[in-house]
Design a protein around this motif. Sequence first.
Motif, PDB file in Angstrom:
ATOM      1  N   ARG A  73      -8.918  -2.607  -2.432  1.00 15.85           N
ATOM      2  CA  ARG A  73      -8.131  -1.510  -1.886  1.00 15.85           C
ATOM      3  C   ARG A  73      -8.644  -1.066  -0.526  1.00 15.85           C
ATOM      4  N   LEU A  87      -5.066   4.656   2.137  1.00 12.88           N
ATOM      5  CA  LEU A  87      -4.032   3.630   2.185  1.00 12.88           C
ATOM      6  C   LEU A  87      -3.117   3.765   3.396  1.00 12.88           C
ATOM      7  N   ALA A 145       0.822  -1.193   0.000  1.00 10.89           N
ATOM      8  CA  ALA A 145       0.000   0.000   0.000  1.00 10.89           C
ATOM      9  C   ALA A 145       0.854   1.238   0.000  1.00 10.89           C
TER      10      ALA A 145
END
Length: 310
Positions: free
Chosen positions: A79, A153, A21
């Motif tokens: 994600r 992230l 990430a």
Amino acid sequence: MIQRSRNLLLIVSIFTLHAAANDASNTPLDKPKSFSYFAIGSENINYKESINIGGAHFKTDTSATNSVLLSGARTFISREMSFSINAISTLFPNHVDETWRLTNTIVGPADLDGDGSADPGATQVYEPQIVQTNRFTYSRVSTQFLMHYHPDLWWSIDAGATYSLGTFKRFSFNYNDVLVCDTAQRDCSGNTVVEETFGEFSIQAGGSIHVPITQDFLWRFSALVGMPLFSRIENSLYPELDFDSTSGWHTEIISSLVYKISENVSFGVVYDFQYHYKDQQNQTSNQLAVYIPENERIAQRAGLVGSWSF
């Protein structure tokens, strides 16, 4: 009788050490790489118990240092979502000395002016008295499952559950007060081995951050708080009794710093702090009151960790 409550619980939101990430090659829409990790190090367990019986206050405070192994993996579903499975195990539990003290032994009234006589209205003077010593070992294994939601992230909201199983062993007893031995109805020869096993299923929630310090160094910090949903304590002195109170709570803070050796391999160090608290419990066996003392456990772990992506 010694609890070793349940604890345990080890909360290891552990080492989301290096997620891609934070890899510069990923754009905000990329799904980070899943990874596995393996860590080995040392743990220091500070264990405290205290109990009031008929106005007498008994207390113990001891520490044990063991080698420890941690392993696990994190899998990214998208994600925004990932999950992790983490395991921890004591490798070689060490034997340490433990001392029980009667903390409110009355040694006399207060003589504040030093004239050899009690001062009017003065309170009594208390002095701790050693009533029992023994050898002590502690070991623990746990498995944790966490879900992670990533609004961005660099940070996540974490929640999940942990099952832990711990064992205390006490042996080589030396009773400095025969009343302690008689009241507990124990073998006063000192040859008894007392084993206490505690299992616990707990839930926890918190969050974590992932901060790239440079292109190759990543710092991670996470915090969790939790409480037990199921707990059971069994003691070899009273096999007919199960202590199943779920009162108590725990918290954990983890910090790690890792270096990216290659695209898929990272290596670094980690520090883990845990605090566990459990209330006193009591039951009756053959008209004898049996207690699990109020207890606290502080665990500090440090070690080397490696992770690899796949």
